[in-house]
Write a protein that holds these residues in place. Structure first.
Motif, PDB file in Angstrom:
ATOM      1  N   GLY A  59       0.795  -1.220   0.000  1.00 27.63           N
ATOM      2  CA  GLY A  59       0.000   0.000   0.000  1.00 27.63           C
ATOM      3  C   GLY A  59       0.824   1.266   0.000  1.00 27.63           C
ATOM      4  O   GLY A  59       0.276   2.359  -0.099  1.00 27.63           O
ATOM      5  N   ALA A  60       2.153   1.156   0.125  1.00 26.16           N
ATOM      6  CA  ALA A  60       3.013   2.332   0.069  1.00 26.16           C
ATOM      7  C   ALA A  60       3.121   2.811  -1.380  1.00 26.16           C
ATOM      8  O   ALA A  60       2.838   2.068  -2.327  1.00 26.16           O
ATOM      9  N   LEU A  61       3.529   4.063  -1.551  1.00 24.46           N
ATOM     10  CA  LEU A  61       3.741   4.632  -2.877  1.00 24.46           C
ATOM     11  C   LEU A  61       5.232   4.843  -3.091  1.00 24.46           C
ATOM     12  O   LEU A  61       5.932   5.358  -2.213  1.00 24.46           O
ATOM     13  N   THR A  62       5.733   4.459  -4.260  1.00 22.25           N
ATOM     14  CA  THR A  62       7.155   4.610  -4.563  1.00 22.25           C
ATOM     15  C   THR A  62       7.330   5.296  -5.909  1.00 22.25           C
ATOM     16  O   THR A  62       6.498   5.150  -6.812  1.00 22.25           O
ATOM     17  N   PHE A  63       8.433   6.032  -6.021  1.00 22.74           N
ATOM     18  CA  PHE A  63       8.757   6.734  -7.262  1.00 22.74           C
ATOM     19  C   PHE A  63       9.958   6.070  -7.918  1.00 22.74           C
ATOM     20  O   PHE A  63      10.952   5.760  -7.263  1.00 22.74           O
ATOM     21  N   GLN A  64       9.869   5.874  -9.226  1.00 20.08           N
ATOM     22  CA  GLN A  64      10.980   5.396 -10.032  1.00 20.08           C
ATOM     23  C   GLN A  64      11.109   6.293 -11.259  1.00 20.08           C
ATOM     24  O   GLN A  64      10.117   6.812 -11.770  1.00 20.08           O
ATOM     25  N   GLY A  65      12.352   6.471 -11.712  1.00 22.38           N
ATOM     26  CA  GLY A  65      12.573   7.292 -12.896  1.00 22.38           C
ATOM     27  C   GLY A  65      12.560   8.775 -12.616  1.00 22.38           C
ATOM     28  O   GLY A  65      12.252   9.567 -13.509  1.00 22.38           O
TER      29      GLY A  65
END
Length: 298
Positions: A59-65
């Motif tokens: 349920g966590a949000l992660t950023f890539q790029g």
């Protein structure tokens, strides 16, 4: 007869997430793992296409790029802590279910620590995640009591935009809400039990309906007397400046009345079972005034 298939691992690729967000509802002490969305872009470049966070299984949000962080992301999760921050990003957070207020903040990446980003301040001990606060549009829940109102600055009559509102129940628990740009707010809290309202009251019945029960609730407000500087195109200020607002006095009567009582640090009101408590500066006012008196007041 089917021949066994052998699978040989040729290469394993691991990436490092430079920014992750796990949201935490401090009032109800629970992780918020649904409905939240977040975007990030390089600070000072509002026309860039934002990077949209991806939800993980937890349920966590992660950023890539994220721009400029490719080298850091390619190091993998087992690499030593990255070098000092190299780039500032603007992150915007919203709740698709309208439970929590929208927020925006700046963050220097990569972070100097492992784990999700917990906010612009680091209290000790740090919270389990990024703190979210009830917004004015939170859907009604009959299991929860509700305190609402519209906060305005006594000196100018302008909305007390982004004011932080705290309600203390009879058991000294504190429940919070964040006003919007128009000063509108909501605070939700569990209904107190009958014993908490009045331990000596007779059992509810036809002669003693629950609707006649009430308990005291005390409200305090933190609000800036000058507008907070927006950091987004939608006018949202930096979350750090929202949290840093000073405590302000509350008027129990409109400040324009001939002889209004002096404002006080908190406002007491009765929370009646089954009803929404709407806070106002007296019965003749539709708003709750805070802060310094108007210049024309004696």
């Amino acid at each position: 007869m089917t021949a066994a298939v052998q699978i040989r691992e040729l290469e394993r690729i691991a990436t490092f997430t430079a920014l992750g967000l796990r949201f935490w509802d401090g009032d109800f002490a629970r992780v918020v793992n649904d409905g939240m969305i977040a975007t990030a872009r390089v600070w000072g470049r509002p026309n860039d296409k934002p990077v949209i966070a991806v939800r993980t299984f937890s349920g966590a949000l992660t950023f890539q790029g994220l721009p400029g962080l490719r080298t850091v992301e390619n190091q993998g999760p087992d690499a030593p802590l990255p070098p000092p921050p190299t780039r500032r990003f603007l992150v915007e957070v919203a709740d698709q279910k309208r439970r929590y207020a929208s927020m925006a903040f700046g963050v220097e990446l990569p972070l100097p620590y492992r784990g999700p980003y917990v906010g612009p301040t680091l209290p000790s001990p740090p919270p389990p995640g990024f703190m979210v606060v009830t917004g004015p549009e939170r859907p009604r829940d009959p299991a929860l009591a509700r305190v609402t109102g519209e906060v305005a600055l006594a000196a100018t009559g302008a909305p007390a935009a982004w004011a932080m509102v705290s309600v203390t129940d009879p058991q000294a628990n504190v429940w919070n809400g964040l006003a919007d740009a128009g000063g509108r707010f909501s605070v939700v809290l569990p209904w107190p039990t009958l014993d908490e309202i009045d331990p000596e009251a007779p059992a509810p019945g036809a002669a003693n309906p629950l609707s006649h029960r009430s308990c005291p609730a005390t409200t305090a407000i933190r609000a800036s007397q000058t507008p907070l500087s927006p950091i987004t195109s939608s006018g949202i200020p930096d979350y750090a400046s929202v949290l840093a607002q000073p405590a302000t006095n509350i008027w129990s009567a409109p400040p324009t009345d001939p002889s209004p009582p002096s404002p006080t640090p908190s406002l007491a009101a009765d929370l009646r079972v089954g009803e929404t408590l709407v806070l106002r500066s007296g019965p003749s006012s539709s708003r709750l005034f805070v802060g310094a008196a108007p210049p024309s007041s004696p």
